[in-house]
Design an enzyme around this catalytic site. Structure first.
Site, PDB file in Angstrom:
ATOM      1  CB  ALA A 222      -7.907 -13.672   3.194  1.00  0.00           C
ATOM      2  CB  THR A 223      -7.019 -10.280  -0.901  1.00  0.00           C
ATOM      3  OG1 THR A 223      -8.222  -9.948  -0.524  1.00  0.00           O
ATOM      4  CG2 THR A 223      -6.598  -9.822  -2.478  1.00  0.00           C
TER       5      THR A 223
ATOM      6  CG  HIS B 262      -8.298  -7.453   8.747  1.00  0.00           C
ATOM      7  ND1 HIS B 262      -9.582  -7.082   8.661  1.00  0.00           N
ATOM      8  CD2 HIS B 262      -8.144  -8.278   7.521  1.00  0.00           C
ATOM      9  CE1 HIS B 262     -10.008  -6.860   7.313  1.00  0.00           C
ATOM     10  NE2 HIS B 262      -9.063  -7.832   6.869  1.00  0.00           N
TER      11      HIS B 262
ATOM     12  CB  SER C  34      -7.732 -12.596   6.916  1.00  0.00           C
ATOM     13  OG  SER C  34      -7.920 -11.387   7.221  1.00  0.00           O
TER      14      SER C  34
ATOM     15  CB  CYS D 121     -14.185  -6.302  -1.177  1.00  0.00           C
ATOM     16  SG  CYS D 121     -15.130  -7.413  -1.551  1.00  0.00           S
TER      17      CYS D 121
END
Length: 390
Positions: A75-76, A206, A204, A330
């Protein structure tokens, strides 16, 4: 050492056994290890078929066309590709972007980088306590030069759900590209990119019981020509993201999303009971306030701030019993209070005594009952005072 109760599913989820099986089948020589881009032999063809199937499984969950799914590393990267990919169209032009103060760092840091390039960014302040970003706020922030709106579907710290459909309608009305970070929404709430007028959507693997290191960006077909490539080299993924596709990770993400779609409603109902049981029990232990909206949320998260006399003691004891977070993963190495909780109006002290519980597939009522029982014992134990005599 006894294992902690795992209540940090918002940070990451374990890969499900049936997903692991499909991943392993793509690794060895007797499996589907080929390069999907190799179109001159059956090793490549077999891998490409599996990738196409996974692409369709992702598309099914969000009601998109498979041709609109672009594979990324997570996703980042999807967030970076979405924001920078649109912004790159406007070199040397002062353009405006709308986001919020409580977005993931992948959005906030990217917006900060774009500000250095001359972009103007409006960071909407969420509603106190609930964290809601309203369509009215977005409408008031729109300027003639607004080119992009980027908001998350489900907040990763408090679980509050944004009214994406109403905001998407606003974006469409003003012909503004609309990006949504749905990393925490996939598998938890129904997503329909057409009904919500979403142009770009980050996903994402995970966070949905798939492998780490794999994600996707939904890019509406009409927007694909407007998105500038950020990673060049080979023209993969319709020229939007180059790099050899990781078949095993892609297959794993596809399988995880297919399972999530099957279990979405029943799992939310099950987790709602666990969340309610924990929330009611915590209120009996000490003064505690809810972070996030009491109704407009998903059931996977319970974020609370302890504000009573046992605030410090309880938060420390919880961390000895369970794997939990005080903010997003994060930010876990950052000693500063959560930017999300501060934006909600929590004091730095209250934010430091906050816990994010996040529930998932392996969370049971027995886990919740054990945690609560241990906290009750902790509070009833006599406190030993030590005196120093001269």
């Amino acid at each position: 050492m006894n294992k902690l109760i795992y209540l940090d599913y918002a940070a990451t989820t374990p890969v499900l056994p049936e997903v692991i099986e499909k991943v392993v089948q793509c690794l060895a020589f007797d499996g589907h290890f080929g390069n999907p881009a190799s179109q001159s032999h059956h090793y490549g063809w077999d891998a490409e078929k599996l990738v196409a199937n996974a692409r369709q499984e992702i598309a099914n969950l969000i009601h998109a066309d498979a041709s609109e799914i672009i594979w990324t590393s997570g996703a980042t990267e999807s967030n970076n590709l979405a924001l920078k990919g649109i912004a790159t169209q406007y070199p040397q032009q002062k353009k405006h972007i709308i986001t919020s103060q409580i977005e993931h760092k992948a959005i906030l840091d990217t917006c900060a980088a774009l500000e250095l390039q001359g972009f103007e960014v409006t960071y909407l302040q969420p509603q106190a306590d609930t964290g809601l970003i309203t369509p009215e706020q977005v409408a008031a922030a729109i300027q003639p030069n607004t080119v992009l709106i980027s908001l998350m579907f489900v907040n990763n710290e408090i679980g509050t759900v944004t009214d994406i459909a109403a905001i998407g309608a606003l974006a469409k009305q003003h012909q503004i590209v609309f990006h949504v970070d749905a990393a925490q929404a996939a598998g938890k709430i129904k997503i329909d990119v057409d009904a919500c007028h979403i142009d770009l959507l980050s996903l994402s693997g995970h966070k949905v019981y798939g492998p780490k290191g794999i994600g996707a960006l939904y890019v509406r077909q009409a927007v694909q020509p407007k998105l500038c490539t950020q990673i060049h080299g080979g023209g993969h993924e319709r020229g939007l993201r180059s790099g050899t596709l990781a078949t095993h990770q892609i297959v794993g993400m596809g399988a995880a999303f297919a399972l999530a779609q099957q279990k979405l409603e029943t799992e939310q109902q099950r987790l709602a009971e666990l969340r309610l049981a924990l929330w009611q029990a915590l209120q009996q232990l000490d003064d505690v306030v809810l972070n996030g909206h009491p109704q407009q949320r998903v059931e996977n998260y319970l974020s609370v701030s302890f504000v009573g006399e046992h605030a410090n003691s309880l938060t420390e004891k919880i961390k000895q019993l369970a794997a939990v977070s005080s903010s997003s993963a994060c930010n876990s190495k950052n000693a500063a209070p959560s930017h999300v909780l501060l934006a909600l109006g929590r004091s730095a002290e209250a934010a430091s005594h906050s816990i994010r519980f996040s529930f998932g597939a392996y969370t049971t009522l027995a886990d919740i009952q054990f945690l609560v029982a241990q906290l009750k014992v902790h509070l009833t134990q006599p406190k030993v005072n030590f005196f120093v005599f001269n």
